[in-house]
Design a protein around this motif. Structure first.
Motif, PDB file in Angstrom:
ATOM      1  N   ARG A 136      38.288   7.994 -35.873  1.00  0.00           N
ATOM      2  CA  ARG A 136      39.432   8.326 -36.736  1.00  0.00           C
ATOM      3  C   ARG A 136      40.761   8.138 -36.003  1.00  0.00           C
ATOM      4  NH1 ARG A 136      38.116  10.428 -41.565  1.00  0.00           N
ATOM      5  NH2 ARG A 136      36.115  11.511 -41.826  1.00  0.00           N
ATOM      6  N   ASN A 137      40.825   8.563 -34.743  1.00  0.00           N
ATOM      7  CA  ASN A 137      42.060   8.380 -33.988  1.00  0.00           C
ATOM      8  C   ASN A 137      42.420   6.905 -33.875  1.00  0.00           C
ATOM      9  OD1 ASN A 137      42.499  11.101 -33.546  1.00  0.00           O
ATOM     10  ND2 ASN A 137      41.695  11.107 -31.469  1.00  0.00           N
ATOM     11  N   GLY A 138      41.435   6.096 -33.497  1.00  0.00           N
ATOM     12  CA  GLY A 138      41.697   4.676 -33.340  1.00  0.00           C
ATOM     13  C   GLY A 138      42.113   4.008 -34.642  1.00  0.00           C
ATOM     14  N   ARG A 139      41.452   4.362 -35.726  1.00  0.00           N
ATOM     15  CA  ARG A 139      41.779   3.748 -37.024  1.00  0.00           C
ATOM     16  C   ARG A 139      43.155   4.189 -37.515  1.00  0.00           C
ATOM     17  NH1 ARG A 139      38.105   3.664 -41.754  1.00  0.00           N
ATOM     18  NH2 ARG A 139      38.387   1.405 -41.733  1.00  0.00           N
ATOM     19  N   ARG A 140      43.446   5.464 -37.361  1.00  0.00           N
ATOM     20  CA  ARG A 140      44.744   5.970 -37.819  1.00  0.00           C
ATOM     21  C   ARG A 140      45.890   5.296 -37.081  1.00  0.00           C
ATOM     22  NH1 ARG A 140      45.311  11.586 -35.639  1.00  0.00           N
ATOM     23  NH2 ARG A 140      45.542  10.297 -33.781  1.00  0.00           N
ATOM     24  N   ASP A 141      45.816   5.279 -35.766  1.00  0.00           N
ATOM     25  CA  ASP A 141      46.923   4.745 -34.979  1.00  0.00           C
ATOM     26  C   ASP A 141      46.947   3.225 -34.992  1.00  0.00           C
ATOM     27  OD1 ASP A 141      47.712   7.327 -34.333  1.00  0.00           O
ATOM     28  OD2 ASP A 141      46.515   7.390 -32.506  1.00  0.00           O
ATOM     29  N   GLY A 142      45.765   2.606 -35.088  1.00  0.00           N
ATOM     30  CA  GLY A 142      45.737   1.153 -35.129  1.00  0.00           C
ATOM     31  C   GLY A 142      46.272   0.590 -36.430  1.00  0.00           C
ATOM     32  N   ALA A 143      45.953   1.258 -37.533  1.00  0.00           N
ATOM     33  CA  ALA A 143      46.376   0.747 -38.839  1.00  0.00           C
ATOM     34  C   ALA A 143      47.893   0.626 -38.930  1.00  0.00           C
ATOM     35  CB  ALA A 143      45.853   1.652 -39.945  1.00  0.00           C
ATOM     36  N   GLY A 144      48.592   1.512 -38.251  1.00  0.00           N
ATOM     37  CA  GLY A 144      50.051   1.476 -38.297  1.00  0.00           C
ATOM     38  C   GLY A 144      50.652   0.267 -37.600  1.00  0.00           C
ATOM     39  N   LEU A 145      49.870  -0.435 -36.814  1.00  0.00           N
ATOM     40  CA  LEU A 145      50.376  -1.608 -36.093  1.00  0.00           C
ATOM     41  C   LEU A 145      50.363  -2.865 -36.943  1.00  0.00           C
ATOM     42  CD1 LEU A 145      48.606  -1.145 -32.619  1.00  0.00           C
ATOM     43  CD2 LEU A 145      50.770  -0.167 -33.432  1.00  0.00           C
ATOM     44  N   GLY A 146      49.542  -2.873 -37.999  1.00  0.00           N
ATOM     45  CA  GLY A 146      49.432  -4.046 -38.842  1.00  0.00           C
ATOM     46  C   GLY A 146      48.326  -4.981 -38.389  1.00  0.00           C
ATOM     47  N   ALA A 147      47.968  -5.896 -39.269  1.00  0.00           N
ATOM     48  CA  ALA A 147      46.818  -6.775 -39.041  1.00  0.00           C
ATOM     49  C   ALA A 147      47.033  -7.771 -37.914  1.00  0.00           C
ATOM     50  CB  ALA A 147      46.481  -7.523 -40.333  1.00  0.00           C
ATOM     51  N   ASN A 148      48.276  -8.027 -37.522  1.00  0.00           N
ATOM     52  CA  ASN A 148      48.514  -8.969 -36.434  1.00  0.00           C
ATOM     53  C   ASN A 148      48.195  -8.376 -35.066  1.00  0.00           C
ATOM     54  OD1 ASN A 148      49.390 -11.051 -38.112  1.00  0.00           O
ATOM     55  ND2 ASN A 148      51.515 -10.347 -38.069  1.00  0.00           N
ATOM     56  N   LEU A 149      48.203  -7.042 -34.989  1.00  0.00           N
ATOM     57  CA  LEU A 149      47.998  -6.387 -33.696  1.00  0.00           C
ATOM     58  C   LEU A 149      46.754  -5.519 -33.639  1.00  0.00           C
ATOM     59  CD1 LEU A 149      51.641  -5.248 -32.746  1.00  0.00           C
ATOM     60  CD2 LEU A 149      50.404  -7.278 -31.968  1.00  0.00           C
ATOM     61  N   TYR A 150      46.145  -5.229 -34.772  1.00  0.00           N
ATOM     62  CA  TYR A 150      44.980  -4.335 -34.782  1.00  0.00           C
ATOM     63  C   TYR A 150      43.872  -4.968 -35.602  1.00  0.00           C
ATOM     64  CZ  TYR A 150      42.026  -0.283 -35.812  1.00  0.00           C
ATOM     65  OH  TYR A 150      40.958   0.584 -35.959  1.00  0.00           O
ATOM     66  N   HIS A 151      42.667  -4.982 -35.017  1.00  0.00           N
ATOM     67  CA  HIS A 151      41.524  -5.599 -35.681  1.00  0.00           C
ATOM     68  C   HIS A 151      40.282  -4.759 -35.428  1.00  0.00           C
ATOM     69  CE1 HIS A 151      39.111  -8.968 -37.254  1.00  0.00           C
ATOM     70  NE2 HIS A 151      38.262  -8.727 -36.261  1.00  0.00           N
ATOM     71  N   GLU A 152      39.517  -4.514 -36.469  1.00  0.00           N
ATOM     72  CA  GLU A 152      38.268  -3.777 -36.336  1.00  0.00           C
ATOM     73  C   GLU A 152      37.093  -4.738 -36.407  1.00  0.00           C
ATOM     74  OE1 GLU A 152      39.783   0.391 -38.448  1.00  0.00           O
ATOM     75  OE2 GLU A 152      38.045  -0.693 -39.273  1.00  0.00           O
ATOM     76  N   VAL A 153      36.079  -4.461 -35.596  1.00  0.00           N
ATOM     77  CA  VAL A 153      34.855  -5.247 -35.628  1.00  0.00           C
ATOM     78  C   VAL A 153      33.682  -4.289 -35.614  1.00  0.00           C
ATOM     79  CG1 VAL A 153      34.852  -5.499 -33.098  1.00  0.00           C
ATOM     80  CG2 VAL A 153      33.527  -7.083 -34.499  1.00  0.00           C
ATOM     81  N   ARG A 154      32.696  -4.564 -36.423  1.00  0.00           N
ATOM     82  CA  ARG A 154      31.499  -3.728 -36.458  1.00  0.00           C
ATOM     83  C   ARG A 154      30.483  -4.249 -35.431  1.00  0.00           C
ATOM     84  NH1 ARG A 154      34.642  -1.353 -39.138  1.00  0.00           N
ATOM     85  NH2 ARG A 154      34.351  -0.442 -41.219  1.00  0.00           N
TER      86      ARG A 154
END
Length: 323
Positions: free
Chosen positions: A190-208
Motif C-alpha cells: 500500500r505504501n509503495g502504490r500510494r506514493d508511486g501513483a503520485g509520480l505518474g506513469a512515466n516514473l512509476y510502474h508496477e509489475v506482477r
C-alpha cells in the motif's frame, strides 16, 4: 542539471521477486543495478542522531560531513556496490551535499561496470519513495508485487532459516507469524502504490511477479520500454552458467531462471490460515486482482486485534502508515 543516476529503484515487499528482477535488469548492457546495498539513508544518522528519516524533510539534502562519509564507508552492506573506498573519497571530493554524493556513487557504479546507467534494488525503499523522488526527480520506480499469501509462505520459511529477517523483526511475529506477514505485506504494498501513483506513469510502474515468471519476455519488454531502453535478450539469460542443481538451496541461491509455481499457498497454507490472512489483507488482494478463497469472517475479530498491535509497532519503527 538533474543527475542521470540513480536512474531506477526496484522496490517491493521482500520475498516478492525483487532479486529476480534485479538480476534481469542488471544484465542489460547499459544498466547496472546494485543488489540491496540500501546505503542511501542510513549514514544520515551521522548528520542527525535519529532514525535516518525522522525529522528529515522531504526535499532536504543534508550537507556532506566527514562523519557521514565515514558512516558510509563502514556501513555493513555498502560493499555490495563493489565500490572501492578510494572511489568514495574521490566522489566525495567533488560534492558538498549527501544526495550529491549518492548520485556520484551511482555514476561510479555504472562507470565501473562499463555502463551508462545505474540503479538500486532495495525493497524497503517502497516506504521512502517521496524522499527518493525529491532527491532524484528523474529516477524511475519499478514496484514488483506478488500474491501476499505466497509472500507469507516464503517469508516464514526465510525467518525460520535466517532468524530475525523481514517480518521476524517485529514482536508480533512471536504471537502470530502469519498475521504479521499479512500486515507487513499489506503495508509495504500500500505504501509503495500510494506514493508511486503520485509520480505518474512515466516514473512509476508496477509489475506482477506472476507475470514476470509466467510470461517473462513480454513482461521484460514492457519494463525495458518503461526505462526507455532497448530490449536486450541477455536480460533473460542472467542465470546461464550460474544455475545450481541443488534442491537444498533456495531458488535465489540456485540462480533459477523465471520459474512459475515455486510457491503455492493453495497447497502450502491451511484453510484457517488463509482465512486469517484474508481477514487482514483480503481487500488488497482483490484490489490487485488476486482471488480470495474465503470471506475471512471467522477471523475478523482476531484480525482487528492483530491490526491494532501491528499499527503501533510498524509506525514506531519509522514507517509511513497507509491512509
Amino acid at each position: 542539471m538533474a543527475r542521470t543516476n540513480p536512474c531506477v529503484f526496484i522496490v517491493g515487499c521482500a520475498r516478492s521477486g525483487t532479486t529476480l528482477l534485479q538480476r534481469i535488469l542488471d544484465c542489460h548492457p547499459d544498466l547496472a543495478v546494485a543488489n540491496d546495498s540500501h546505503f542511501i539513508f542510513e549514514p544520515i544518522t551521522a548528520y542527525r542522531p535519529l532514525h535516518a528519516l525522522e525529522g528529515l524533510a522531504i526535499g532536504e539534502d543534508p550537507p556532506l560531513t566527514v562523519e557521514m562519509i565515514a558512516a558510509l564507508r563502514s556501513y555493513r552492506t555498502f560493499p555490495r556496490t563493489g565500490l572501492d573506498p578510494a572511489i568514495v573519497d574521490r566522489a566525495a571530493a567533488g560534492e558538498t551535499s549527501w544526495f550529491g554524493l549518492v548520485g556520484a556513487l551511482y555514476d561510479e557504479l555504472a562507470r565501473g561496470r562499463g555502463k551508462r546507467l545505474a540503479g538500486e534494488k532495495s525493497g524497503r525503499y517502497a516506504n521512502t519513495i517521496p524522499h527518493l523522488h525529491a532527491a532524484f526527480p528523474r529516477a524511475r520506480f519499478i514496484h514488483i508485487i506478488r500474491d501476499g499469501r505466497d509472500v507469507a509462505l516464503s517469508a516464514m520459511q526465510w525467518v525460520a532459516k535466517r532468524g530475525q529477517r523481514g517480518p521476524g523483526r517485529f514482536s508480533l511475529y512471536q504471537r502470530s507469524p502469519l498475521a504479521t506477514c499479512a500486515l507487513w505485506w499489506s503495508d509495504y504494498v500500500r505504501n509503495g502504490r500510494r506514493d508511486g501513483a503520485g509520480l505518474g506513469a512515466n516514473l512509476y510502474h508496477e509489475v506482477r511477479y506472476e507475470e514476470l515468471t509466467g510470461q517473462p519476455e513480454p513482461t521484460v519488454r514492457r519494463l525495458a520500454d518503461f526505462l526507455a531502453l532497448p530490449y536486450a535478450p541477455e536480460m533473460l539469460r542472467f542465470h546461464e552458467g550460474k544455475t545450481r542443481e541443488d534442491d537444498e538451496l533456495s531458488s535465489k541461491k540456485r540462480w533459477l531462471p523465471p520459474t512459475p509455481g515455486l510457491r503455492d499457498w493453495r497447497a502450502g497454507m491451511g484453510r484457517s490460515d488463509v482465512a486469517l490472512f484474508e481477514a487482514l489483507a483480503g481487500d488488497l488482494l482483490l484490489e490487485l486482482g488476486y482471488q480470495r478463497a474465503t470471506d475471512g469472517a471467522a477471523q475478523i475479530s482476531q484480525g482487528s486485534e492483530y491490526r491494532a498491535l501491528w499499527r503501533k509497532e510498524f509506525d514506531a519503527a519509522g514507517n509511513r502508515a497507509p491512509t
